[in-house]
Design a protein around this motif. Structure first.
Motif, PDB file in Angstrom:
ATOM      1  N   ASP A 143       0.826  -1.204   0.000  1.00 49.87           N
ATOM      2  CA  ASP A 143       0.000   0.000   0.000  1.00 49.87           C
ATOM      3  C   ASP A 143       0.861   1.255   0.000  1.00 49.87           C
ATOM      4  OD1 ASP A 143      -2.399   1.312  -0.078  1.00 49.87           O
ATOM      5  OD2 ASP A 143      -2.778   1.197   2.078  1.00 49.87           O
TER       6      ASP A 143
ATOM      7  N   ASP B 274       3.818   1.534  -1.270  1.00 50.89           N
ATOM      8  CA  ASP B 274       4.411   1.649  -2.608  1.00 50.89           C
ATOM      9  C   ASP B 274       3.437   2.318  -3.572  1.00 50.89           C
ATOM     10  OD1 ASP B 274       6.503   1.141  -4.532  1.00 50.89           O
ATOM     11  OD2 ASP B 274       5.232  -0.443  -5.339  1.00 50.89           O
ATOM     12  N   LEU B 275       2.170   1.905  -3.514  1.00 50.05           N
ATOM     13  CA  LEU B 275       1.158   2.529  -4.361  1.00 50.05           C
ATOM     14  C   LEU B 275       0.928   3.980  -3.963  1.00 50.05           C
ATOM     15  CD1 LEU B 275      -1.512  -0.330  -4.597  1.00 50.05           C
ATOM     16  CD2 LEU B 275      -0.002   0.469  -6.428  1.00 50.05           C
ATOM     17  N   ALA B 276       0.955   4.242  -2.657  1.00 52.05           N
ATOM     18  CA  ALA B 276       0.688   5.595  -2.162  1.00 52.05           C
ATOM     19  C   ALA B 276       1.738   6.597  -2.624  1.00 52.05           C
ATOM     20  CB  ALA B 276       0.605   5.581  -0.629  1.00 52.05           C
ATOM     21  N   HIS B 277       2.984   6.131  -2.799  1.00 49.50           N
ATOM     22  CA  HIS B 277       4.020   7.026  -3.312  1.00 49.50           C
ATOM     23  C   HIS B 277       3.658   7.532  -4.705  1.00 49.50           C
ATOM     24  CE1 HIS B 277       7.160   6.949  -0.290  1.00 49.50           C
ATOM     25  NE2 HIS B 277       7.040   5.641  -0.164  1.00 49.50           N
ATOM     26  N   GLY B 278       2.978   6.679  -5.482  1.00 53.70           N
ATOM     27  CA  GLY B 278       2.680   7.047  -6.864  1.00 53.70           C
ATOM     28  C   GLY B 278       1.400   7.817  -7.054  1.00 53.70           C
ATOM     29  N   ASP B 279       0.418   7.631  -6.162  1.00 50.43           N
ATOM     30  CA  ASP B 279      -0.880   8.285  -6.386  1.00 50.43           C
ATOM     31  C   ASP B 279      -1.149   9.456  -5.442  1.00 50.43           C
ATOM     32  OD1 ASP B 279      -1.592   7.142  -3.950  1.00 50.43           O
ATOM     33  OD2 ASP B 279      -2.767   5.525  -4.842  1.00 50.43           O
ATOM     34  N   GLY B 280      -0.145   9.861  -4.663  1.00 46.88           N
ATOM     35  CA  GLY B 280      -0.294  11.036  -3.826  1.00 46.88           C
ATOM     36  C   GLY B 280      -0.888  10.800  -2.449  1.00 46.88           C
ATOM     37  N   ARG B 281      -1.154   9.546  -2.111  1.00 52.86           N
ATOM     38  CA  ARG B 281      -1.757   9.265  -0.808  1.00 52.86           C
ATOM     39  C   ARG B 281      -0.729   9.107   0.311  1.00 52.86           C
ATOM     40  NH1 ARG B 281      -3.593   4.606  -0.076  1.00 52.86           N
ATOM     41  NH2 ARG B 281      -2.704   3.637  -1.941  1.00 52.86           N
TER      42      ARG B 281
END
Length: 254
Positions: A142, A144-151
């Protein structure tokens, strides 16, 4: 007394606990002998209890514990798994969270590490503390994904602000460079400010190798372990020791 208008006014003021108590007292003949202060005291007591219950339910929903029914009162001390009863009862008081100390629960698969962690998390919610439960592999994905989508800033703040952060299932895979950085940031920001509870099948001595890069490993483990309590469990899997008809009961302790 105008029952319905009073109930409507209490509910309009969001005094639902008082409204429920008011209705119940109106239906009980014995309460006719109560004085006005006694009536008011019963209403206030119910409102306080109602608000405490709602706050607890809100904290439990936010915690997302894996075993929501786990409770310290149900801990099984009879099963041979080297659970230190005196230490666990000390942990159940919550003092370690107030002191921002950490807790490491280690042991083989099936001895109840996650269940015990959730029981302590539930107790913390009952003590009006904020709790977050995360399985570490899923948290890393999560993040890792948050780094890319601004979360990431929002997710990071939630992880560092909670009174108790439960990180379940450390290892056995070695951390990547990104995972090391994220874990270091979380541990650093929570150091001496909030408690971290980690469960792992690996002994603490093996965590250095799992972390990977020695400099990061030293920094992370120094902050995690130096002030931590340890529950080092051992024994056969509780899951295999039960008959199939007892699987439902065992799921509560797994």
């Amino acid at each position: 007394m105008l029952t319905h208008p009073t109930l409507d006014q209490l509910r309009a003021l969001r005094l639902d606990g008082m409204a429920e108590a008011f209705l119940e007292l109106q239906m009980q003949d014995a309460t006719a002998e109560l004085s006005h202060p006694e009536w008011l005291g019963l209403l206030v007591d119910r409102e306080i209890a109602s608000r405490d219950t709602r706050r607890f339910q809100t904290r439990m929903r936010a915690a997302k514990l894996r075993h929501i029914g786990a409770a310290i009162e149900d801990v099984d001390f009879r099963t041979p798994r080297r659970l230190d009863r005196a230490l666990f009862q000390q942990l159940a008081t919550g003092r370690w969270i107030a002191d921002a100390r950490n807790l490491m629960i280690t042991g083989p698969c099936g001895v109840g590490k996650t269940w015990l962690a959730c029981a302590l998390g539930q107790r913390a919610c009952r003590d009006n503390r904020t709790v977050i439960y995360q399985r570490l592999p899923r948290l890393f994905a999560d993040l890792d994904l948050a780094h890319g989508d601004g979360r990431f800033p929002r997710l990071f703040r939630s992880l560092v602000k909670a009174d108790l952060l439960i990180l379940d299932d450390w290892g056995p895979d070695r951390l990547t460079a990104g995972q090391r950085r994220d874990l270091m940031e979380i541990v650093e920001d929570r150091h001496d400010r909030g408690s971290i509870l980690i469960t792992s099948q690996l002994p603490v001595a093996a965590w250095h190798d799992v972390t990977g890069e020695p400099t990061f490993a030293d920094a992370i483990l120094d902050r995690l372990v130096h002030n931590a309590h340890r529950l080092e469990l051992d024994g056969p899997s509780l899951r295999r020791s039960k008959e199939p008809t007892e699987d439902v009961d065992e799921a509560r302790r797994a």
